[in-house]
Design an enzyme around this catalytic site. Structure first.
Site, PDB file in Angstrom:
ATOM      1  N   GLY A  83       0.852  -1.288  -0.128  1.00 31.72           N
ATOM      2  CA  GLY A  83      -0.079  -0.082   0.001  1.00 31.72           C
ATOM      3  C   GLY A  83       0.883   1.373  -0.004  1.00 31.72           C
ATOM      4  N   SER A 109       1.501   6.017   4.359  1.00 34.71           N
ATOM      5  CA  SER A 109       0.564   6.507   5.274  1.00 34.71           C
ATOM      6  C   SER A 109      -0.724   5.871   5.045  1.00 34.71           C
ATOM      7  CB  SER A 109       0.128   7.937   5.307  1.00 34.71           C
ATOM      8  OG  SER A 109       1.446   8.637   5.524  1.00 34.71           O
ATOM      9  N   LYS A 130      -0.531   0.308   6.985  1.00 35.00           N
ATOM     10  CA  LYS A 130       0.046  -0.770   6.995  1.00 35.00           C
ATOM     11  C   LYS A 130       0.967  -1.156   8.202  1.00 35.00           C
ATOM     12  CE  LYS A 130       2.902  -0.155   3.408  1.00 35.00           C
ATOM     13  NZ  LYS A 130       2.456   1.401   3.432  1.00 35.00           N
ATOM     14  N   ASP A 156      10.389   0.504   4.985  1.00 30.87           N
ATOM     15  CA  ASP A 156      10.940   1.490   6.002  1.00 30.87           C
ATOM     16  C   ASP A 156      12.424   1.029   6.711  1.00 30.87           C
ATOM     17  OD1 ASP A 156       9.055   3.246   5.087  1.00 30.87           O
ATOM     18  OD2 ASP A 156       7.792   3.294   7.077  1.00 30.87           O
TER      19      ASP A 156
END
Length: 191
Positions: free
Chosen positions: A6, A9, A12, A33
């Site tokens: 996705g 923001s 997820k 990330d």
């Protein structure tokens, strides 16, 4: 293995935390990330690494792609060794990104994977982006739709009006005895 895709923001990471709490077996969580955070600082704003423009557009270079491929192979090795893994990813290349995961997981499809699309209306994701304060504005809106282009999912959830816990429980319902059950079911956000 569960792979959530996705835009920035979209919710997820919160779904992953809820999944870890909801699933009876232990699941490891890894995300794009944490992969980016693991890169040398010099790669976090270079042509060869990853660059995030002032408008939130993300571009990646050859060195980034090579390390990302190795990261995927490492994740696949953990799954082959018996670890249950949930991935939080952003398929910047849409279907091409999914294909890179498929390659790492084996062309024969020997590893069971539940492909989950995490959708969120771009305006809602943009508001979350501002509230988070740790993202370049524009990233959420630019990624909201493009990350899903050409991607085939077993299941989709929409966090626009559905809480992360509800989405996690929907996903968890497709996991039985630590294994994923492919369903080709889409959660209607109105449900």
């Amino acid at each position: 293995m569960i792979i959530l895709n996705g835009g920035s923001s979209s919710g997820k990471s919160e779904i992953v935390r809820c999944l870890q709490a909801e699933l009876p077996e232990p699941w490891l969580a890894f995300g794009c990330d944490s992969f980016v955070d693991a890169l040398p600082a010099r790669m976090r704003e270079s042509d060869a690494g990853i660059e995030i423009a002032a408008d939130g557009e993300v571009s990646v270079g050859a060195d980034f792609l090579a390390l990302e491929a190795a990261w995927r192979e490492g994740i696949a090795a953990m799954v082959r060794a018996g670890a249950r893994v949930v991935i939080d990813d952003v398929f910047l290349g849409g279907a091409a990104s999914q294909q890179r995961w498929r390659k790492a997981l084996g062309e024969a499809g020997d590893l069971p994977v539940l492909w989950v699309g995490v959708r969120c209306e771009s305006t809602v994701a943009a508001r979350r982006e501002v509230a988070r304060g740790d993202r370049v504005r524009g990233m959420a809106a630019s990624q909201a739709d493009v990350v899903h282009e050409g991607v085939v999912y077993d299941l989709e959830v929409d966090t626009t009006r559905t809480e992360s816990l509800v989405c996690a429980r929907t996903i968890a319902a497709h996991v039985h005895d630590g294994e994923v059950a492919h369903s080709r079911y889409a959660l209607d956000p109105a449900d």
